[in-house]
Design an enzyme around this catalytic site. Structure first.
Site, PDB file in Angstrom:
ATOM      1  N   THR A 124       0.851  -1.195   0.000  1.00  0.00           N
ATOM      2  CA  THR A 124       0.000   0.000   0.000  1.00  0.00           C
ATOM      3  C   THR A 124       0.879   1.236   0.000  1.00  0.00           C
ATOM      4  O   THR A 124       1.878   1.280   0.735  1.00  0.00           O
ATOM      5  CB  THR A 124      -0.968   0.086   1.205  1.00  0.00           C
ATOM      6  N   ILE A 125       0.522   2.222  -0.810  1.00  0.00           N
ATOM      7  CA  ILE A 125       1.313   3.450  -0.750  1.00  0.00           C
ATOM      8  C   ILE A 125       1.057   4.177   0.572  1.00  0.00           C
ATOM      9  O   ILE A 125       1.854   5.005   0.994  1.00  0.00           O
ATOM     10  CB  ILE A 125       1.032   4.423  -1.927  1.00  0.00           C
ATOM     11  N   ASP A 126      -0.060   3.842   1.244  1.00  0.00           N
ATOM     12  CA  ASP A 126      -0.406   4.549   2.486  1.00  0.00           C
ATOM     13  C   ASP A 126       0.520   4.194   3.658  1.00  0.00           C
ATOM     14  O   ASP A 126       0.546   4.895   4.661  1.00  0.00           O
ATOM     15  CB  ASP A 126      -1.849   4.241   2.893  1.00  0.00           C
ATOM     16  N   ARG A 161       0.543  33.532  -2.071  1.00  0.00           N
ATOM     17  CA  ARG A 161      -0.691  32.761  -1.859  1.00  0.00           C
ATOM     18  C   ARG A 161      -0.513  31.701  -0.777  1.00  0.00           C
ATOM     19  O   ARG A 161       0.600  31.275  -0.491  1.00  0.00           O
ATOM     20  CB  ARG A 161      -1.063  32.015  -3.145  1.00  0.00           C
ATOM     21  N   GLY A 169      -3.793   8.971   1.659  1.00  0.00           N
ATOM     22  CA  GLY A 169      -3.642   8.552   3.056  1.00  0.00           C
ATOM     23  C   GLY A 169      -5.033   8.464   3.640  1.00  0.00           C
ATOM     24  O   GLY A 169      -5.580   9.464   4.093  1.00  0.00           O
ATOM     25  N   ARG A 272      -5.250  28.748  -3.004  1.00  0.00           N
ATOM     26  CA  ARG A 272      -5.549  27.771  -4.062  1.00  0.00           C
ATOM     27  C   ARG A 272      -5.366  26.366  -3.493  1.00  0.00           C
ATOM     28  O   ARG A 272      -4.645  26.176  -2.506  1.00  0.00           O
ATOM     29  CB  ARG A 272      -4.577  27.942  -5.231  1.00  0.00           C
ATOM     30  N   GLN A 280       0.331  10.283  -7.559  1.00  0.00           N
ATOM     31  CA  GLN A 280       1.201   9.699  -6.525  1.00  0.00           C
ATOM     32  C   GLN A 280       1.379   8.199  -6.671  1.00  0.00           C
ATOM     33  O   GLN A 280       2.294   7.614  -6.110  1.00  0.00           O
ATOM     34  CB  GLN A 280       0.572   9.913  -5.136  1.00  0.00           C
ATOM     35  N   ARG A 281       0.453   7.538  -7.370  1.00  0.00           N
ATOM     36  CA  ARG A 281       0.517   6.079  -7.469  1.00  0.00           C
ATOM     37  C   ARG A 281       1.081   5.613  -8.802  1.00  0.00           C
ATOM     38  O   ARG A 281       1.288   4.422  -9.002  1.00  0.00           O
ATOM     39  CB  ARG A 281      -0.899   5.491  -7.323  1.00  0.00           C
TER      40      ARG A 281
HETATM   41  O1  F6P Z   1      -4.457   2.105  -2.176  1.00  0.00           O
HETATM   42  C1  F6P Z   1      -4.641   3.104  -1.220  1.00  0.00           C
HETATM   43  C2  F6P Z   1      -5.191   4.329  -1.875  1.00  0.00           C
HETATM   44  O2  F6P Z   1      -4.232   4.871  -2.754  1.00  0.00           O
HETATM   45  C3  F6P Z   1      -5.668   5.362  -0.871  1.00  0.00           C
HETATM   46  O3  F6P Z   1      -4.651   6.225  -0.450  1.00  0.00           O
HETATM   47  C4  F6P Z   1      -6.772   6.055  -1.626  1.00  0.00           C
HETATM   48  O4  F6P Z   1      -7.765   6.529  -0.745  1.00  0.00           O
HETATM   49  C5  F6P Z   1      -7.346   4.978  -2.474  1.00  0.00           C
HETATM   50  O5  F6P Z   1      -6.337   4.030  -2.644  1.00  0.00           O
HETATM   51  C6  F6P Z   1      -7.850   5.469  -3.811  1.00  0.00           C
HETATM   52  O6  F6P Z   1      -8.472   4.406  -4.434  1.00  0.00           O
HETATM   53  P1  F6P Z   1      -8.932   4.360  -5.951  1.00  0.00           P
HETATM   54  O7  F6P Z   1      -7.707   4.169  -6.794  1.00  0.00           O
HETATM   55  O8  F6P Z   1      -9.828   3.181  -6.026  1.00  0.00           O
HETATM   56  O9  F6P Z   1      -9.580   5.658  -6.253  1.00  0.00           O
END
Ligand code: F6P
Length: 348
Positions: A124-126, A161, A169, A272, A280-281
């Site tokens: 998990t990236i979290d 700003r 997260g 803003r 991020q993923r």
């Molecule tokens: O996998 C964890 C996560 O990246 C969380 O940080 C985020 O809330 C969720 O997945 C987002 O999920 P999805 O890709 O289904 O929108």
């Protein structure tokens, strides 16, 4: 042995290094591997793909997962468990290596109780999974978020700003804290500590009173607004939608916009917001995540070879260990309170 591999839940940089390592190590140990496509969906529908030396060639540096992923929950489908067991039987499977977070591995825990021989790999990236110090993907996402904060810094300063950056997260503030500290965020808001808009505004006002003309607020998507009777565990999410996924989680997102509007209304500073979201993923994993994924994959293949099932690989200190897969269920690894204290020294 014939070993099935799948990736479930949100994708994450480092999945391909794990898949590659599982395959390469399994082959060396004398086993065969096949892939299930799209997480548990591929198991329910028996969608497989060959997974040998050729298929994993050239994937180490690639983000995402060559197997595909989904948030399908075996236990939300009628006769799901039965269907999964039938698929394993049809494919002559001796063992399974599911790679996933609390939801994917939660399904694995139940299947293990139903007799499936498996070894889990945490993802998990979290970075909020119990039993392991770090999950791969976290380091990459922190670096993406930090670089984004650096970029927002210069434009915030030029325009005088306040910039509110929303990072991922869901239950824990690891990404917000690491990226916030590394990027010099002035206010860092995490799910573990519900915040009040008054306090955030007071902090920004104090900073501007010392002559600063801009501020950066880093907020976890799962940060909660403190309710009147709030303790540290209470608070309500700020959401732009009430949709839920197959595991019943609300889809988070929206806190940065609400907060930015409040700051501008209350303080009169031009404000803003930016939501980093899936940026991020995506993309190539950092060296740390490639190495961690490789170490996890190799150890998972070794555990299968040693027939030590019902385990999950984990990083503790700098050692790869294995823990009972049941130990991950039910609890979230929250942000270390000692880390949180460090950031408090930088609050104006
Ligand atoms: O996998 C964890 C996560 O990246 C969380 O940080 C985020 O809330 C969720 O997945 C987002 O999920 P999805 O890709 O289904 O929108």
């Amino acid at each position: 042995m014939k070993i099935g591999v799948l990736t479930g839940g949100g994708d994450c940089p480092g999945l391909n290094p794990v898949i590659r390592a599982v395959v390469r190590a399994s082959l060396k140990l004398g086993h065969e591997t096949i892939g299930f496509r799209h997480g548990w969906k591929g198991v329910l529908e028996n969608i497989t793909m060959p997974l040998g030396r050729e298929e994993v060639s050239g994937i180490l540096h690639r983000g995402g997962t060559i197997l595909g992923t989904s948030r399908t929950n075996v236990y939300k489908v009628e006769n799901g468990e039965q269907q999964a067991l039938e698929t394993f039987e049809k494919n002559g499977l001796d063992a399974l290596i599911p790679i996933g977070g609390e939801d994917t591995l939660g399904v694995a825990v139940k299947l293990a109780k139903a007799g499936v021989k498996l070894v889990g790999v945490p993802k998990t990236i979290d970075n909020d999974l119990m039993g392991t110090d770090f999950t791969f993907g976290f380091d990459t996402s922190v670096n993406v978020a930090m670089e984004s904060i650096d970029r927002l810094h210069t434009t915030a300063e030029s325009h005088s700003r306040v910039l509110v950056v929303e990072v991922m997260g869901r239950h824990a503030g690891w990404i917000a804290w690491y990226a916030g500290v590394a990027g010099g965020g002035d206010v860092i808001l995490v799910p573990e500590h519900p915040f009040s808009v008054e306090d955030v505004c007071a902090q920004i006002q104090r900073r501007h009173d010392t002559g600063k003309n801009f501020s950066i607020v880093v907020v976890s998507e799962g940060a909660k607004v403190a309710t009147e009777a709030a303790t540290d565990e209470d608070g309500s999410y700020v959401l732009s939608s009430m949709k839920k996924d197959a595991f019943g989680h609300v889809m988070l997102g929206g806190v940065a916009k609400v907060l930015a509007d409040e700051i501008e209304d209350r303080l009169g500073f031009e404000t803003r917001h930016t939501v980093l979201g899936h940026i991020q993923r995506g993309g190539s994993p950092t060296a740390f995540d490639r190495v961690l994924g490789t170490r996890y994959g190799v150890r998972a293949a070794e555990l299968v070879h040693e027939q030590r099932f019902g385990r999950m690989v984990a990083l503790q200190g700098n050692k790869i260990v294995d823990i009972d897969i049941n130990d991950i269920s039910g609890a979230i690894k929250e942000l270390d309170p000692d880390l949180y204290k460090v950031a408090e020294y930088f609050v104006d």
